[in-house]
Design a protein around this motif. Structure first.
Motif, PDB file in Angstrom:
ATOM      1  N   VAL A 198       0.833  -1.190   0.000  1.00  0.00           N
ATOM      2  CA  VAL A 198       0.000   0.000   0.000  1.00  0.00           C
ATOM      3  C   VAL A 198       0.875   1.249   0.000  1.00  0.00           C
ATOM      4  O   VAL A 198       0.587   2.215  -0.703  1.00  0.00           O
ATOM      5  CB  VAL A 198      -0.964  -0.010   1.208  1.00  0.00           C
ATOM      6  N   PHE A 221       0.751   4.321  -2.769  1.00  0.00           N
ATOM      7  CA  PHE A 221       0.547   5.725  -2.429  1.00  0.00           C
ATOM      8  C   PHE A 221       1.760   6.571  -2.801  1.00  0.00           C
ATOM      9  O   PHE A 221       1.612   7.703  -3.253  1.00  0.00           O
ATOM     10  CB  PHE A 221       0.198   5.891  -0.945  1.00  0.00           C
ATOM     11  N   GLU A 236      -3.846  18.589   4.148  1.00  0.00           N
ATOM     12  CA  GLU A 236      -4.020  17.179   4.484  1.00  0.00           C
ATOM     13  C   GLU A 236      -3.768  16.942   5.973  1.00  0.00           C
ATOM     14  O   GLU A 236      -4.523  16.230   6.628  1.00  0.00           O
ATOM     15  CB  GLU A 236      -3.048  16.352   3.638  1.00  0.00           C
ATOM     16  N   ARG A 273      -6.649  15.696   9.217  1.00  0.00           N
ATOM     17  CA  ARG A 273      -6.395  14.329   9.683  1.00  0.00           C
ATOM     18  C   ARG A 273      -7.469  13.834  10.646  1.00  0.00           C
ATOM     19  O   ARG A 273      -7.712  12.641  10.741  1.00  0.00           O
ATOM     20  CB  ARG A 273      -5.012  14.222  10.309  1.00  0.00           C
ATOM     21  N   LEU A 279     -10.800  13.079   7.980  1.00  0.00           N
ATOM     22  CA  LEU A 279     -10.711  11.981   7.013  1.00  0.00           C
ATOM     23  C   LEU A 279      -9.715  10.933   7.504  1.00  0.00           C
ATOM     24  O   LEU A 279      -8.558  11.253   7.788  1.00  0.00           O
ATOM     25  CB  LEU A 279     -10.273  12.520   5.649  1.00  0.00           C
ATOM     26  N   ASN A 280     -10.162   9.698   7.587  1.00  0.00           N
ATOM     27  CA  ASN A 280      -9.320   8.632   8.137  1.00  0.00           C
ATOM     28  C   ASN A 280      -8.045   8.391   7.342  1.00  0.00           C
ATOM     29  O   ASN A 280      -7.014   8.067   7.916  1.00  0.00           O
ATOM     30  CB  ASN A 280     -10.113   7.328   8.235  1.00  0.00           C
ATOM     31  N   ASN A 281      -8.099   8.527   6.015  1.00  0.00           N
ATOM     32  CA  ASN A 281      -6.896   8.243   5.238  1.00  0.00           C
ATOM     33  C   ASN A 281      -5.838   9.332   5.366  1.00  0.00           C
ATOM     34  O   ASN A 281      -4.738   9.183   4.861  1.00  0.00           O
ATOM     35  CB  ASN A 281      -7.236   7.996   3.761  1.00  0.00           C
ATOM     36  N   PHE A 282      -6.132  10.446   6.038  1.00  0.00           N
ATOM     37  CA  PHE A 282      -5.139  11.495   6.288  1.00  0.00           C
ATOM     38  C   PHE A 282      -4.491  11.343   7.666  1.00  0.00           C
ATOM     39  O   PHE A 282      -3.677  12.162   8.057  1.00  0.00           O
ATOM     40  CB  PHE A 282      -5.765  12.885   6.186  1.00  0.00           C
ATOM     41  N   LYS A 283      -4.858  10.306   8.423  1.00  0.00           N
ATOM     42  CA  LYS A 283      -4.293  10.116   9.758  1.00  0.00           C
ATOM     43  C   LYS A 283      -2.883   9.545   9.627  1.00  0.00           C
ATOM     44  O   LYS A 283      -2.677   8.337   9.604  1.00  0.00           O
ATOM     45  CB  LYS A 283      -5.169   9.199  10.596  1.00  0.00           C
ATOM     46  N   GLU A 284      -1.934  10.441   9.525  1.00  0.00           N
ATOM     47  CA  GLU A 284      -0.519  10.079   9.445  1.00  0.00           C
ATOM     48  C   GLU A 284       0.224  10.911  10.475  1.00  0.00           C
ATOM     49  O   GLU A 284      -0.284  11.911  10.969  1.00  0.00           O
ATOM     50  CB  GLU A 284       0.037  10.398   8.044  1.00  0.00           C
ATOM     51  N   HIS A 287       3.751  13.414   6.652  1.00  0.00           N
ATOM     52  CA  HIS A 287       3.275  14.452   5.731  1.00  0.00           C
ATOM     53  C   HIS A 287       4.433  15.280   5.184  1.00  0.00           C
ATOM     54  O   HIS A 287       4.502  15.557   3.986  1.00  0.00           O
ATOM     55  CB  HIS A 287       2.301  15.406   6.437  1.00  0.00           C
ATOM     56  N   ASP A 342       5.932  12.462   2.353  1.00  0.00           N
ATOM     57  CA  ASP A 342       5.083  12.957   1.269  1.00  0.00           C
ATOM     58  C   ASP A 342       5.716  14.140   0.544  1.00  0.00           C
ATOM     59  O   ASP A 342       5.884  14.112  -0.665  1.00  0.00           O
ATOM     60  CB  ASP A 342       3.704  13.358   1.801  1.00  0.00           C
TER      61      ASP A 342
END
Length: 131
Positions: A21, A25, A57, A61, A64-69, A74, A78
């Motif tokens: 995954v 990404f 992003e 966080r 939105l669950n997919n932004f929980k980093e 980040h 990223d």
């Protein structure tokens, strides 16, 4: 019950899934910023957009669950790795094929050109025969 062997097996599967995954990404980030660089072609704007997107992003966080980093994911992974790889490759292609780099500014923005006034005139008069 759970044995040490089955737990290790599950951990290996989860690690392999995470790596798979992560690669998807990472590729998506790099490919996206590669395309955006080919469109925008201005280093200052594209880097600003990249950083602004990561900050947005990060600020979302909790929504939105997919932004929980982690914050470092980040910024370091990223922004400095994935996004910059796409941006650098984009400018490499622009330079390699001798494409024009743009310098966007508010004073010389495309929407302030004569074409914009022609478009506004067309929209107010609706003369479709001039298409």
């Amino acid at each position: 019950g759970l044995t040490a062997e089955s737990t290790q097996k599950k951990n290996k599967i989860h690690s392999a899934m995470f790596i798979c995954v992560f690669h998807i990404f990472a590729f998506a980030h790099a490919a996206g910023w590669f395309i955006k660089t080919l469109v925008v072609r201005d280093p200052k704007i594209i880097i600003f957009e990249s950083l602004a997107f990561e900050l947005v992003e990060y600020s979302l966080r909790d929504v939105l669950n997919n932004f929980k980093e982690c914050w470092w994911d980040h910024i370091i992974v990223d922004f400095f790795v994935c996004n910059m790889v796409g941006i650098v490759l984009g400018f490499y292609v622009i330079d390699k094929f001798k494409l024009e780099r743009y310098r966007w500014s508010f004073r010389d923005a495309p929407l302030q050109s004569d074409a914009w006034y022609q478009f506004k005139y067309f929209c107010t008069h609706w003369d479709l025969s001039k298409l």
